[in-house]
Design a protein around this motif. Structure first.
Motif, PDB file in Angstrom:
ATOM      1  N   ASP A 145       0.629  -1.105  -0.089  1.00  0.00           N
ATOM      2  CA  ASP A 145       0.096  -0.063  -0.025  1.00  0.00           C
ATOM      3  C   ASP A 145       0.751   1.252   0.088  1.00  0.00           C
ATOM      4  O   ASP A 145       0.148   2.331  -0.180  1.00  0.00           O
ATOM      5  N   ASP A 146       2.535   1.145   0.179  1.00  0.00           N
ATOM      6  CA  ASP A 146       3.097   2.243  -0.041  1.00  0.00           C
ATOM      7  C   ASP A 146       3.240   2.631  -1.373  1.00  0.00           C
ATOM      8  O   ASP A 146       3.470   3.905  -1.774  1.00  0.00           O
ATOM      9  N   ALA A 147       2.784   1.788  -2.416  1.00  0.00           N
ATOM     10  CA  ALA A 147       2.970   2.328  -3.912  1.00  0.00           C
ATOM     11  C   ALA A 147       1.738   3.240  -4.246  1.00  0.00           C
ATOM     12  O   ALA A 147       2.392   4.358  -4.744  1.00  0.00           O
ATOM     13  N   PRO A 148       0.643   3.226  -3.945  1.00  0.00           N
ATOM     14  CA  PRO A 148      -0.345   4.387  -4.235  1.00  0.00           C
ATOM     15  C   PRO A 148       0.057   5.548  -3.408  1.00  0.00           C
ATOM     16  O   PRO A 148      -0.245   6.753  -3.997  1.00  0.00           O
ATOM     17  N   ARG A 149       0.484   5.476  -2.247  1.00  0.00           N
ATOM     18  CA  ARG A 149       0.930   6.504  -1.532  1.00  0.00           C
ATOM     19  C   ARG A 149       2.347   7.371  -1.921  1.00  0.00           C
ATOM     20  O   ARG A 149       2.170   8.638  -2.003  1.00  0.00           O
ATOM     21  N   ALA A 150       3.105   6.452  -2.457  1.00  0.00           N
ATOM     22  CA  ALA A 150       4.103   7.172  -3.144  1.00  0.00           C
ATOM     23  C   ALA A 150       3.760   8.035  -4.464  1.00  0.00           C
ATOM     24  O   ALA A 150       4.153   9.218  -4.650  1.00  0.00           O
ATOM     25  N   VAL A 151       2.891   7.461  -5.022  1.00  0.00           N
ATOM     26  CA  VAL A 151       2.323   8.182  -6.276  1.00  0.00           C
ATOM     27  C   VAL A 151       1.503   9.455  -6.110  1.00  0.00           C
ATOM     28  O   VAL A 151       1.720  10.386  -6.640  1.00  0.00           O
ATOM     29  N   GLU A 152       0.612   9.277  -4.945  1.00  0.00           N
ATOM     30  CA  GLU A 152      -0.165  10.439  -4.593  1.00  0.00           C
ATOM     31  C   GLU A 152       0.637  11.517  -3.928  1.00  0.00           C
ATOM     32  O   GLU A 152       0.594  12.667  -4.365  1.00  0.00           O
ATOM     33  N   LEU A 153       1.868  11.212  -3.366  1.00  0.00           N
ATOM     34  CA  LEU A 153       2.644  12.133  -2.933  1.00  0.00           C
ATOM     35  C   LEU A 153       3.157  13.069  -3.961  1.00  0.00           C
ATOM     36  O   LEU A 153       3.374  14.416  -3.776  1.00  0.00           O
ATOM     37  N   LEU A 154       3.614  12.736  -5.118  1.00  0.00           N
ATOM     38  CA  LEU A 154       4.031  13.419  -6.116  1.00  0.00           C
ATOM     39  C   LEU A 154       3.129  13.557  -7.376  1.00  0.00           C
ATOM     40  O   LEU A 154       3.444  14.433  -8.394  1.00  0.00           O
ATOM     41  N   ASP A 155       1.965  13.183  -7.234  1.00  0.00           N
ATOM     42  CA  ASP A 155       1.016  13.167  -8.462  1.00  0.00           C
ATOM     43  C   ASP A 155       1.823  12.580  -9.490  1.00  0.00           C
ATOM     44  O   ASP A 155       1.774  12.976 -10.569  1.00  0.00           O
ATOM     45  N   ALA A 156       2.474  11.470  -9.250  1.00  0.00           N
ATOM     46  CA  ALA A 156       3.446  10.831 -10.359  1.00  0.00           C
ATOM     47  C   ALA A 156       2.612  10.215 -11.489  1.00  0.00           C
ATOM     48  O   ALA A 156       1.819   9.529 -11.404  1.00  0.00           O
ATOM     49  N   ASP A 157       3.444  10.288 -12.524  1.00  0.00           N
ATOM     50  CA  ASP A 157       3.090   9.294 -13.669  1.00  0.00           C
ATOM     51  C   ASP A 157       3.699   8.174 -14.022  1.00  0.00           C
ATOM     52  O   ASP A 157       3.091   7.330 -14.547  1.00  0.00           O
ATOM     53  N   ALA A 158       4.615   7.830 -13.091  1.00  0.00           N
ATOM     54  CA  ALA A 158       5.183   6.402 -13.063  1.00  0.00           C
ATOM     55  C   ALA A 158       5.790   6.346 -11.744  1.00  0.00           C
ATOM     56  O   ALA A 158       5.926   7.236 -10.898  1.00  0.00           O
ATOM     57  N   LEU A 159       5.949   5.000 -11.349  1.00  0.00           N
ATOM     58  CA  LEU A 159       6.806   4.611 -10.082  1.00  0.00           C
ATOM     59  C   LEU A 159       7.887   3.958 -10.226  1.00  0.00           C
ATOM     60  O   LEU A 159       7.816   2.479 -10.806  1.00  0.00           O
ATOM     61  N   GLU A 186       6.213  -7.676  -7.546  1.00  0.00           N
ATOM     62  CA  GLU A 186       4.932  -7.858  -8.174  1.00  0.00           C
ATOM     63  C   GLU A 186       3.877  -7.326  -7.231  1.00  0.00           C
ATOM     64  O   GLU A 186       3.099  -6.973  -7.633  1.00  0.00           O
ATOM     65  N   GLN A 187       3.906  -7.493  -6.200  1.00  0.00           N
ATOM     66  CA  GLN A 187       2.873  -6.924  -5.006  1.00  0.00           C
ATOM     67  C   GLN A 187       2.919  -5.230  -5.144  1.00  0.00           C
ATOM     68  O   GLN A 187       1.851  -4.750  -5.338  1.00  0.00           O
ATOM     69  N   LEU A 188       3.925  -4.562  -5.261  1.00  0.00           N
ATOM     70  CA  LEU A 188       3.809  -3.332  -5.453  1.00  0.00           C
ATOM     71  C   LEU A 188       3.496  -2.586  -6.568  1.00  0.00           C
ATOM     72  O   LEU A 188       2.786  -1.732  -7.150  1.00  0.00           O
ATOM     73  N   ALA A 189       4.027  -3.605  -7.950  1.00  0.00           N
ATOM     74  CA  ALA A 189       3.572  -3.371  -9.097  1.00  0.00           C
ATOM     75  C   ALA A 189       2.099  -3.357  -9.251  1.00  0.00           C
ATOM     76  O   ALA A 189       1.286  -2.514 -10.155  1.00  0.00           O
ATOM     77  N   THR A 190       1.457  -4.461  -8.752  1.00  0.00           N
ATOM     78  CA  THR A 190       0.000  -4.808  -8.609  1.00  0.00           C
ATOM     79  C   THR A 190      -0.794  -3.693  -8.173  1.00  0.00           C
ATOM     80  O   THR A 190      -1.749  -3.234  -8.217  1.00  0.00           O
ATOM     81  N   ALA A 191      -0.238  -3.071  -6.781  1.00  0.00           N
ATOM     82  CA  ALA A 191      -0.806  -2.275  -6.146  1.00  0.00           C
ATOM     83  C   ALA A 191      -0.723  -0.747  -6.898  1.00  0.00           C
ATOM     84  O   ALA A 191      -1.536   0.227  -6.594  1.00  0.00           O
ATOM     85  N   SER A 192       0.284  -0.455  -7.802  1.00  0.00           N
ATOM     86  CA  SER A 192       0.421   0.648  -8.259  1.00  0.00           C
ATOM     87  C   SER A 192      -0.434   1.231  -9.122  1.00  0.00           C
ATOM     88  O   SER A 192      -0.948   0.605 -10.064  1.00  0.00           O
ATOM     89  N   PRO A 193      -1.149   2.548  -8.832  1.00  0.00           N
ATOM     90  CA  PRO A 193      -2.045   3.226  -9.940  1.00  0.00           C
ATOM     91  C   PRO A 193      -1.419   3.661 -11.299  1.00  0.00           C
ATOM     92  O   PRO A 193      -2.386   3.998 -12.024  1.00  0.00           O
ATOM     93  N   VAL A 194      -0.248   3.518 -11.329  1.00  0.00           N
ATOM     94  CA  VAL A 194       0.379   3.945 -12.547  1.00  0.00           C
ATOM     95  C   VAL A 194       1.295   2.746 -13.073  1.00  0.00           C
ATOM     96  O   VAL A 194       1.919   2.004 -12.108  1.00  0.00           O
ATOM     97  N   PRO A 195       1.850   2.916 -14.103  1.00  0.00           N
ATOM     98  CA  PRO A 195       3.129   1.842 -14.629  1.00  0.00           C
ATOM     99  C   PRO A 195       4.246   2.058 -13.831  1.00  0.00           C
ATOM    100  O   PRO A 195       4.757   3.072 -13.307  1.00  0.00           O
TER     101      PRO A 195
END
Length: 373
Positions: A145-159, A186-195
């Motif tokens: 669940d850190d994957a979407p949090r990281a993306v949200e922090l920066l409004d990121a286009d990729a992780l 695999e778990q982080l990639a699955t949870a990420s809302p961006v590529p």
């Protein structure tokens, strides 16, 4: 900025030790082991050379397959963040990325997820570059669940998900249990809302590793090879005993990873030891879709990210663009894709690696045979 002074000190120490490694860019690495065959009448007009690159990123659990269109073939790779000093560095990098159209990655945001007081060291990137392509960065082994949090922090286009087993081995406070890392990716990639982009930090992604990433559905990988910032050397310098110096030179270069990459494979990015636009050209010719640069850019800013650092970096990048076009024109390539039909000569340690791993170096030297005369 941070409520954890030990972690802050480590961030700043990493930056200082990394900067100490980068001199004038003349040190030999395996980019010097790759040459082009010169065809004197193959040249084209440099004004016709297209800098834009297309980076396919594949599908994920929360997004569909697609591609990124980047206006430059090189980008600012993940470096730092989380302290007052590194915030100044990230601000100058972000301004330069905005003004030149380069994509930009940050350093690991784990510290900001654990200590929100450090978040400004990362969010400054999006503040200064609101419309640019931004990559967040997270270490393998973090909760999914850190994957979407990281993306949200920066409004990121990729992780970016970085893997750093060699660094962890030498790090005084590092982990030594890598057994769950593939599942974690695999778990982080699955949870990420961006590529996601799986990235090594300077020791290379082997053919076997790229196959394993393909098997779990990773669409993009940065091979992150040996020859640039050496995190083994950094962590070893932080140890009282210097006990891991025996591993100096461990791993593969970016070019070695690109030339031995399997098929099928993720879309490949390259970083690690990129010192000049000629190195960018070589990495693209060896199979990368785009090239990440860290040390050569951050050293231009100065050790503390002075306010005029962005202007110096912008001037450097503009020069890189012009010279990149000139080199491509010399090679007869009007696009980055055209570089993949240039003739390559592997020498020295790079050639030894290729021959040991079954890469047909003779075929690399004759790729232009398929071109019309």
């Amino acid at each position: 900025m941070t409520s954890d002074p030990t972690r802050a000190a480590r961030k700043d120490e990493h930056l200082t030790l990394a900067l100490d490694q980068h001199g004038d860019g003349s040190a030999h690495n395996e980019f010097d082991d790759l040459d082009f065959v010169h065809h004197a009448l193959d040249g084209v007009d440099a004004e016709l050379v297209e800098l834009r690159v297309t980076v396919p990123h594949g599908a994920g659990a929360q997004h569909s397959a697609g591609q990124w269109e980047w206006t430059t073939p090189f980008y600012v790779n993940g470096m730092t963040g989380g302290t007052d000093r590194t915030t100044r560095i990230n601000r100058q990098l972000a301004i330069a990325a905005r003004e030149t159209g380069m994509p930009m990655a940050c350093g690991s945001v784990s510290v900001a997820l654990d200590d929100p007081g450090t978040a400004a060291g990362f969010t400054v990137i999006r503040e200064e570059n609101p419309d640019g392509f931004v990559m967040a960065n997270l270490g393998v082994g973090r909760p999914a669940d850190d994957a979407p949090r990281a993306v949200e922090l920066l409004d990121a286009d990729a992780l970016q998900i970085h893997v750093n087993a060699v660094q962890e081995t030498a790090m005084p406070e590092g982990s030594r249990d890598f057994s769950s890392w593939l599942a974690s990716v695999e778990q982080l990639a699955t949870a990420s809302p961006v590529p996601v982009i799986v990235k090594e930090v300077g020791f290379g992604l082997s053919r076997r590793t790229l196959r394993r990433l393909t098997d779990i559905g990773v669409g993009v990988a940065d091979v992150g090879g040996r020859g640039g910032t050496d995190f083994l050397r950094i962590e070893n310098a932080r140890r009282d005993d210097g006990g891991y110096g025996m591993l100096t030179g461990f791993g593969q270069s970016a070019l070695a990873c690109l030339l031995e990459a399997p098929d099928p494979r993720p879309t490949l990015l390259a970083s690690g030891g990129v010192r000049s636009p000629f190195d960018v050209v070589k990495a693209l010719a060896a199979g990368a879709h785009a090239v990440g640069v860290a040390g050569a850019f951050v050293t231009v800013l100065g050790p503390d990210g002075s306010d005029d650092g962005a202007d110096r970096l912008i001037a450097l990048v503009d020069g890189w663009k012009a010279r990149f076009r000139g080199i491509c024109a010399l090679l007869g390539a009007t696009s980055c894709d055209d570089l993949r039909t240039t003739d390559l000569i592997a020498r020295g340690r790079l050639r030894e690696f290729c021959e040991s791993r079954g890469v047909d170096v003779t075929a690399l030297a004759r790729r232009s045979d398929a071109r019309p005369v």
